[in-house]
Design an enzyme around this catalytic site. Structure first.
Site, mmCIF file in Angstrom:
data_model
loop_
_atom_site.group_PDB
_atom_site.id
_atom_site.type_symbol
_atom_site.label_atom_id
_atom_site.label_comp_id
_atom_site.label_asym_id
_atom_site.label_seq_id
_atom_site.Cartn_x
_atom_site.Cartn_y
_atom_site.Cartn_z
ATOM 1 N N ASP A 1 -0.694 17.530 -30.781
ATOM 2 C CA ASP A 1 -0.278 18.883 -30.395
ATOM 3 C C ASP A 1 -1.086 19.224 -29.145
ATOM 4 O OD1 ASP A 1 -0.035 21.619 -30.099
ATOM 5 O OD2 ASP A 1 -0.905 22.131 -32.041
ATOM 6 N N GLU B 1 7.531 21.880 -30.828
ATOM 7 C CA GLU B 1 6.474 22.384 -31.714
ATOM 8 C C GLU B 1 7.033 23.021 -32.988
ATOM 9 O OE1 GLU B 1 4.169 24.703 -28.937
ATOM 10 O OE2 GLU B 1 3.501 22.887 -27.914
ATOM 11 N N ASP C 1 6.436 30.927 -33.356
ATOM 12 C CA ASP C 1 5.274 30.190 -32.846
ATOM 13 C C ASP C 1 4.725 30.904 -31.605
ATOM 14 O OD1 ASP C 1 3.532 28.363 -31.735
ATOM 15 O OD2 ASP C 1 4.920 26.678 -31.741
ATOM 16 N N LYS D 1 -1.454 24.130 -18.927
ATOM 17 C CA LYS D 1 -0.130 23.778 -19.451
ATOM 18 C C LYS D 1 0.940 24.724 -18.903
ATOM 19 C CE LYS D 1 2.065 23.331 -23.995
ATOM 20 N NZ LYS D 1 1.784 23.536 -25.422
#
Ligand code: AMP
Length: 510
Positions: free
Chosen positions: A8, A174, A197, A72
Site C-alpha cells: 500500500d 485501494e 477511503d 504521491k
C-alpha cells in the site's frame, strides 16, 4: 521461495504485507520498532545522506527544503502551475517542469528527480525491510493505487517499480483491496459493500458486490486532491490568521522552518482532536520580530473550529458518494456494509457524515490503516502458483477515456465505470487524397471538452496506404489492461497491415 508481496503505497504512510507460513496467514511486515507503517517521505541531509521513512520524517522540521513529502499527489501528473502553486503554499520543496515532456520534477539534495524515482526510493525501502523479514529477495509486488488514479498515474507506479527492478505484477485499487481484506474467507453469498477511503492525500468511494470470492466493482469515484493534507492546510490557515491578528506585519509564510513546525503540529493536533474536544497549539520561538524579540504561537484549537473549517471538504466526499450511488443505480439504504479505510476516517465528523448518508454505522471488521496492504497481500497470494486462494476481481475504469474530435469535444471510447480489461476498435477513413498518416490525442476525464481532461498521449499512425479520400480505412484498437492501463495499435482494415505508431507525450503503450 521469493514471494509476491502486497504494498500500500500511501500519500502519508506506506505499508506492506505478505501471506506466509504453513497456515498461509496474512502478516503485516513490521519495521524497526515494530511499527507497521513507514512514512512516505524521502530526504537528503546536509551531508548528502539519503533518508527514507521515519529517518526522513524525524529531520523534516529542520530541513524542510530537502524533504519530499506528499509526493504521491504529483505522481503521473503533467506540470500544472495551479497545482504546483497550491502545493507550494504548504510544502517548501522546489517543484519544476521537465522541458519537452511536461513531467513534474522535485528538487532534493541539489538534484532533480521525477516522481517515479522518488516513489522508487520508498518502494526500495519497503522491499529491503520485507526481504530482511522474509529472509529472501523480493522481485515482485502487487501495488495498490487510489481507484481514481488515471492511466498516467498508474503507469508512473509501474515505472517506479522498474527503476529498482521490482515487477509490479498487478496494480489494484485501494478500495478493492480493502474489500478483499473484509470479504475473503467469509463465504459471503451476495452483499453490497461501500468502501469509503479517505487517506492522507486522496479520497475514493467504491461500491463493490461480493459473491464469495468474486469482487465486482459496480461504480467508483473520488478525488485525488482531497485528504488529510487539505484538512491540515485549513488548520495552518487558521493558525496564520490568528498569529497575524496578534502580530501584525509578521508573515510566517516566508519562513520555511516556521511553516514546517506549524504543519507538523497541525497534523498532530488534528489527530488529537479525534479523541478530545480541544488541545493547546503552542510553538515557542517560532520567529523573531525585526527588533530581535522572539515570538511564540500560543493558541487553543477546538474540535468545533476544526469541523467548521473543514465542513466543505467533508461535504465534497458526500457529493461523490451521491454520484457513485447514482452511477450504480443503488439507493444508499441498499448497501449492506460500509467500510472505512484511511487514517482520516478516524475523524468523528467524517464518521458522522458517512453514517448519516448510508443510514447505518460503519463496520468495525477492518482496520482502516491496514486493510489495503492486507488485501493487496491476499491478492498477491492468489497469483502464486502454489496458492489455494483464488479470487476474481472485476474492476472498472474511474474516468472516461476518449479522443478529441474535430470540434475539440471528447469522443468517449470507454465510459466511466466500464469494466476492465476491455478492448474496443474504431474505424477511421482518410479525409484527404493520399493521406499518409492519422493523428489523434487521447484524454482521460469526465469533461465534455477534451482539453480540460488529462492528456494521456498524442499518437501518429503512419504508413497509410495511399488512395483517394474516404477510400482507405484504418482500424484502431484500444486495449485496456486489468490494471486500467491503455495500449493502442492500428492496422489497414482491408489489407490487415499494421501501421507504424509514434507516440509523443504519452503514458499509453503501443
Ligand atoms: P493514510 O493515507 O491512510 O495513511 O492516512 C493518513 C492520514 O490519516 C493522515 O492525514 C493522518 O493525519 C490521518 N490520521 C491518522 N490517524 C488519525 C486520527 N486518529 N484522526 C484523524 N486523522 C488521522
Amino acid at each position: 521461495m521469493s514471494r509476491i508481496i502486497g504494498i500500500d503505497l500511501g500519500t502519508t504512510n506506506s505499508c506492506a504485507a505478505v501471506v506466509e507460513g504453513p497456515e498461509q496467514k496474512v502478516k503485516l511486515i513490521p519495521y524497526r520498532g515494530g511499527e507497521y507503517t513507514i512514512p512516505s517521505i524521502y530526504a537528503v541531509d546536509d551531508k548528502g545522506n539519503e533518508l527514507i521513512g521515519h529517518d526522513a520524517k524525524r529531520q523534516w522540521q529542520l530541513n524542510p527544503r530537502n524533504t519530499i513529502y506528499g509526493s504521491k499527489r504529483l505522481m503521473g501528473r503533467e506540470y500544472d502551475p495551479n497545482v504546483v502553486q497550491q502545493i507550494n503554499n504548504y510544502f517548501v520543496y522546489e517543484i519544476s517542469e521537465q522541458p519537452n515532456t511536461n513531467e513534474v520534477l522535485v528538487a532534493v539534495g541539489g538534484k532533480r528527480y521525477g516522481l517515479p524515482q522518488i516513489a522508487s526510493k520508498i518502494l526500495q525501502k519497503i522491499r529491503d525491510v520485507a526481504s530482511d523479514y522474509l529472509q529472501a529477495p523480493i522481485y515482485r509486488a502487487v501495488v495498490t493505487v487510489p481507484a481514481y488514479f488515471n492511466d498516467r498515474q498508474r503507469q508512473a507506479v509501474k515505472e517506479a517499480g522498474q527503476v529498482i527492478g521490482l515487477e509490479v505484477v498487478r496494480i489494484i485499487n485501494e478500495p478493492t483491496a480493502a474489500a478483499l481484506a473484509f470479504g475473503v474467507g467469509r463465504g459471503i453469498e451476495r452483499e453490497m459493500v461501500a468502501i469509503f477511503d479517505l487517506g492522507g492525500g486522496t479520497f475514493d468511494i467504491s461500491l463493490i458486490e461480493i459473491r464469495d470470492r468474486v469482487f465486482e466493482v459496480k461504480a467508483t469515484g473520488g478525488d485525488i486532491f482531497l485528504g488529510g493534507v487539505d484538512f491540515d492546510n485549513r488548520i495552518i490557515d487558521w493558525v496564520l490568521e490568528e498569529f497575524a491578528a496578534r502580530n501584525p506585519g509578521v508573515d510566517l509564510r516566508q519562513d520555511p522552518i516556521a511553516m514546517q513546525r506549524i504543519k507538523d503540529l497541525a497534523e498532530r493536533s488534528r489527530i488529537d482532536l479525534s479523541d478530545r474536544k480541544e488541545c493547546a497549539f503552542n510553538i515557542p520561538f517560532i520567529t523573531m520580530t525585526p527588533a530581535g524579540q522572539p515570538l511564540d504561537v500560543d493558541l487553543r484549537l477546538t474540535r468545533d473550529i476544526l469541523e467548521a473549517r473543514t465542513a466543505d471538504l467533508i461535504a465534497r466526499t458526500i457529493e461523490t458518494c451521491v454520484r457513485v450511488c447514482q452511477d450504480a443505480q443503488l439507493h444508499p439504504s441498499q448497501i449492506d456494509h460500509v467500510l472505512l479505510v484511511g487514517g482520516m476516517t478516524r475523524m468523528p465528523a467524517v464518521q458522522r457524515a458517512v453514517t448519516d448518508f448510508f443510514g447505518k454505522q460503519p463496520s468495525k471488521q477492518v482496520n482502516p490503516d491496514e486493510a489495503v496492504a492486507i488485501g493487496a497481500a491476499m491478492f498477491a497470494f492468489s497469483l502464486e502458483d502454489d496458492s489455494n486462494l483464488k479470487v476474481q476481481l472485476l474492476d472498472v475504469i474511474p474516468m472516461a477515456i476518449g479522443i478529441e474530435d474535430a470540434r475539440g469535444q471528447m469522443y468517449e471510447i470507454f465510459k466511466r465505470n466500464e469494466p476492465v480489461p476491455n478492448v474496443k476498435t474504431l474505424s477511421f477513413t482518410t479525409s484527404q487524397d493520399d493521406q499518409a498518416d492519422l493523428q489523434m490525442r487521447i484524454f482521460q476525464g469526465d469533461s465534455q471538452v477534451a482539453r480540460t481532461n488529462e492528456l494521456l498521449g498524442e499518437f501518429t499512425f503512419s504508413g497509410i496506404r495511399l488512395g483517394r479520400a474516404g477510400e482507405v480505412r484504418v482500424e484502431v484498437a484500444f486495449n485496456l489492461s486489468q490494471d486500467g492501463i491503455l495500449s493502442m495499435s492500428a492496422k489497414d482494415r482491408d489489407t490487415g497491415v499494421e501501421m507504424k505508431t509514434t507516440v509523443k507525450l504519452s503514458s499509453v503503450r503501443r
